[in-house]
Design a protein around this motif. Sequence first.
Motif, short mmCIF file in Angstrom:
data_model
loop_
_atom_site.label_atom_id
_atom_site.label_comp_id
_atom_site.label_asym_id
_atom_site.label_seq_id
_atom_site.Cartn_x
_atom_site.Cartn_y
_atom_site.Cartn_z
N ARG A 1 -8.86 93.74 57.48
CA ARG A 1 -8.37 92.99 58.90
C ARG A 1 -8.67 91.79 59.07
N GLN A 2 -10.09 91.36 58.82
CA GLN A 2 -10.81 90.00 58.92
C GLN A 2 -10.41 89.22 57.65
N LEU A 3 -10.24 89.95 56.48
CA LEU A 3 -9.58 89.00 55.27
C LEU A 3 -8.04 88.52 55.68
N ILE A 4 -7.36 89.57 56.06
CA ILE A 4 -5.82 89.24 56.59
C ILE A 4 -5.79 88.26 57.76
N ASP A 5 -6.61 88.36 58.61
CA ASP A 5 -6.77 87.43 59.88
C ASP A 5 -7.13 86.18 59.45
N ALA A 6 -7.99 86.08 58.34
CA ALA A 6 -8.36 84.57 57.74
C ALA A 6 -7.33 84.02 56.85
N GLN B 1 -1.62 85.06 52.81
CA GLN B 1 -0.92 83.82 52.37
C GLN B 1 -1.53 83.36 50.89
N LEU B 2 -2.88 83.59 50.55
CA LEU B 2 -3.23 83.23 49.28
C LEU B 2 -2.66 83.88 48.37
N LEU B 3 -2.43 85.42 48.58
CA LEU B 3 -1.93 86.20 47.68
C LEU B 3 -0.55 85.99 47.28
#
Length: 166
Positions: free
Chosen positions: A155-160, A164-166
């Motif tokens: 969740r923290q990675l997605i929120d950051a 969008q990078l993937l």
Amino acid sequence: VRPDLEIIPVRGNLQTRLRKWEENGWEALVLAAAGVYRLGWDRLISSHLDPWICVPSPGQGVIAVQICADNTFLHSLLEPFNEVPTAITAIAARTVLAEIGGGCQIPLGAYAEWTNDKDITIRGKVADLTGQQTITRDVTGQGRDAQLLGRRLARQLIDAGALQLL
């Protein structure tokens, strides 16, 4: 981490990659140590990458055996080989991957390690396809909460902005 290096992708099995390394005169070649050891090529290893810097794929290096749930004989035979601390860190790292929804083709690393006898820290790292943009996050908590921690890290990675990078 090392903008002074030119990173060149190399494909093929270990023998092919080593041949390309020798033929091209490259200064270094990054490989999974497990395969190099398995082939008895230990002498070629000059150093190991720090998994907190070069975050490996979730579950990298963990051996898993899948058996039918009702096969009590195999279960009892294999149970002594189940290393619970490793299983817990693998669950944490693989949960990050499952929550983000990726497979083996996306630039996502997740690595968990015990920080004491009850807590683990998981690091997740996502990169764009060029490796120029990265997002890294860490989560620490009790090992018994491995899945919860993996979901929290995802969740923290997605929120950051990971998706969008993937």
